[in-house]
Design an enzyme around this catalytic site. Structure first.
Site, PDB file in Angstrom:
ATOM      1  N   LYS A  24       0.838  -1.207   0.000  1.00  0.00           N
ATOM      2  CA  LYS A  24       0.000   0.000   0.000  1.00  0.00           C
ATOM      3  C   LYS A  24       0.874   1.258   0.000  1.00  0.00           C
ATOM      4  O   LYS A  24       0.599   2.221  -0.715  1.00  0.00           O
ATOM      5  CB  LYS A  24      -0.950  -0.017   1.213  1.00  0.00           C
ATOM      6  N   ASP A  43     -10.798   2.556   4.284  1.00  0.00           N
ATOM      7  CA  ASP A  43     -11.059   1.117   4.154  1.00  0.00           C
ATOM      8  C   ASP A  43     -12.562   0.843   4.052  1.00  0.00           C
ATOM      9  O   ASP A  43     -12.976  -0.259   3.701  1.00  0.00           O
ATOM     10  CB  ASP A  43     -10.500   0.364   5.373  1.00  0.00           C
ATOM     11  N   GLN A  58      -4.380  -1.862   9.677  1.00  0.00           N
ATOM     12  CA  GLN A  58      -4.253  -3.192   9.073  1.00  0.00           C
ATOM     13  C   GLN A  58      -4.748  -4.261  10.047  1.00  0.00           C
ATOM     14  O   GLN A  58      -4.350  -4.299  11.206  1.00  0.00           O
ATOM     15  CB  GLN A  58      -2.773  -3.441   8.701  1.00  0.00           C
TER      16      GLN A  58
END
Ligand code: NDP
Length: 291
Positions: free
Chosen positions: A52, A119, A96
């Site tokens: 990412k 997200d 994450q």
């Protein structure tokens, strides 16, 4: 059979984003800034987060990696999240997953500001998604929509079976495929580990989205001729012949299923890179929304 090439499609999207970043710079506007929070040393999580950060460099975003020790307390992590929420330099950030067991993932998801939740996991964004209102879509389902869209795959009126009902992939995917939208208008069946007639359901499906995390679960006899198959699964399996010591397997037994498909995603190189491209798109959307 046509391969749905996530590497190429995500590169196309990243190029488009890079151009938009250049246009923003030329107008003196803010360069988008994505932060990624990682807790502990999980090998797969580190790989995903590094990918990412690399993607941010490629599109011209600024990025920050917030690496925290496995021993961090829930309160300390929530404190860090409050700082990111209040930091005007950060347009969006991700935490994450998975988090260590002593930290409540739901508490953390709720603490992320919906305006920075690139997200798309916050209940506010999920609720807006259900209502078809502007929001951050969860990155993996959004990436799959992009892939189907860019390959001009007709979804309207088709039957779609989603295997797996997680909050981050299967459940939102089922809602998006049923929405009244360009990619959507499917008749969706959401299946899970308690589904009794999964094989029969899959055999009748025009589109199958496999997101259960069981390597090579979907076999050739479960798929009808001409189906579109999207393989979300990524499982690391030991492979001493590889330098890394492992290989990545999807949820689809590719060699058996691919010859029957009209379209299929490979693993790796299918949904994975699309997830990252969606995250970049969401981050660009975050900065534009704030303006
Ligand atoms: P979860 O483990 O959270 O969910 C798995 C789902 O699959 C559950 O709903 C479970 O049912 C269902 N399931 C398990 N076994 C069966 C079975 N035998 N038949 C039918 N359904 C079953 O997984 P995630 O959604 O987080 O991830 C799924 C896979 O996708 C993983 O391999 C993950 O690594 C990968 N992934 C890939 C991404 C990418 O970018 N490519 C991004 C995110 C995930 P129940 O609810 O009943 O337990």
């Amino acid at each position: 059979m046509i391969l749905l090439d996530g590497n190429k499609t995500s590169d196309d999207i990243k190029l488009e984003i890079a151009q938009r970043v250049e246009e923003r710079k030329a107008k003196g506007k803010k360069v988008p800034h994505l932060a990624a929070v990682i807790v502990g040393n999980n090998g797969a999580s580190l790989t995903y987060v590094n990918a990412k950060v690399k993607a941010c460099e490629k599109v011209g975003f600024e990025s920050s990696l917030v690496a925290l020790p496995e021993t961090i307390t829930e309160n300390e992590l929530l404190q860090k999240i409050a700082e990111l929420n209040n930091d005007p330099k950060i347009d969006g950030y991700i935490v994450q997953l998975p988090l260590p067991k002593h930290i409540d993932e739901h508490k953390v998801t709720l603490a992320v500001s919906p305006a920075k939740d690139v997200d798309g996991f916050h209940p506010e964004n999920l609720g807006r998604m259900v209502l078809n209102l502007p929001c951050f879509l969860p990155a993996t389902p959004a990436g799959i929509l992009q892939l189907l869209d860019r390959y001009n795959i007709e979804t309207s009126g088709k039957s779609c079976v989603v295997v797996g009902r997680s909050h981050i992939v299967g459940s939102p995917m089922s809602i998006l495929m049923a929405r009244n939208s360009k990619v959507g208008n499917c008749t969706v069946t959401l299946t899970h580990s308690k589904t009794k007639n999964l094989k029969e359901l899959c055999q009748q499906a025009d589109i199958i989205i496999a997101a259960l995390g069981k390597p090579e679960f979907l076999t050739g006899d479960m798929v009808k001729q001409g189906a579109v198959v999207v393989d979300v699964g990524i499982t690391r399996v030991d492979d001493p012949t590889k330098k890394s010591g492992f290989k990545l397997l999807g949820d689809v037994k590719f060699d058996e299923v691919a010859p029957k498909c009209s379209y299929i995603t490979p693993v790796p190189g299918g949904v994975g890179p699309m997830t990252i491209a969606s995250l970049m798109l969401n981050t660009l959307q975050a900065v534009e929304m704030r303006e």
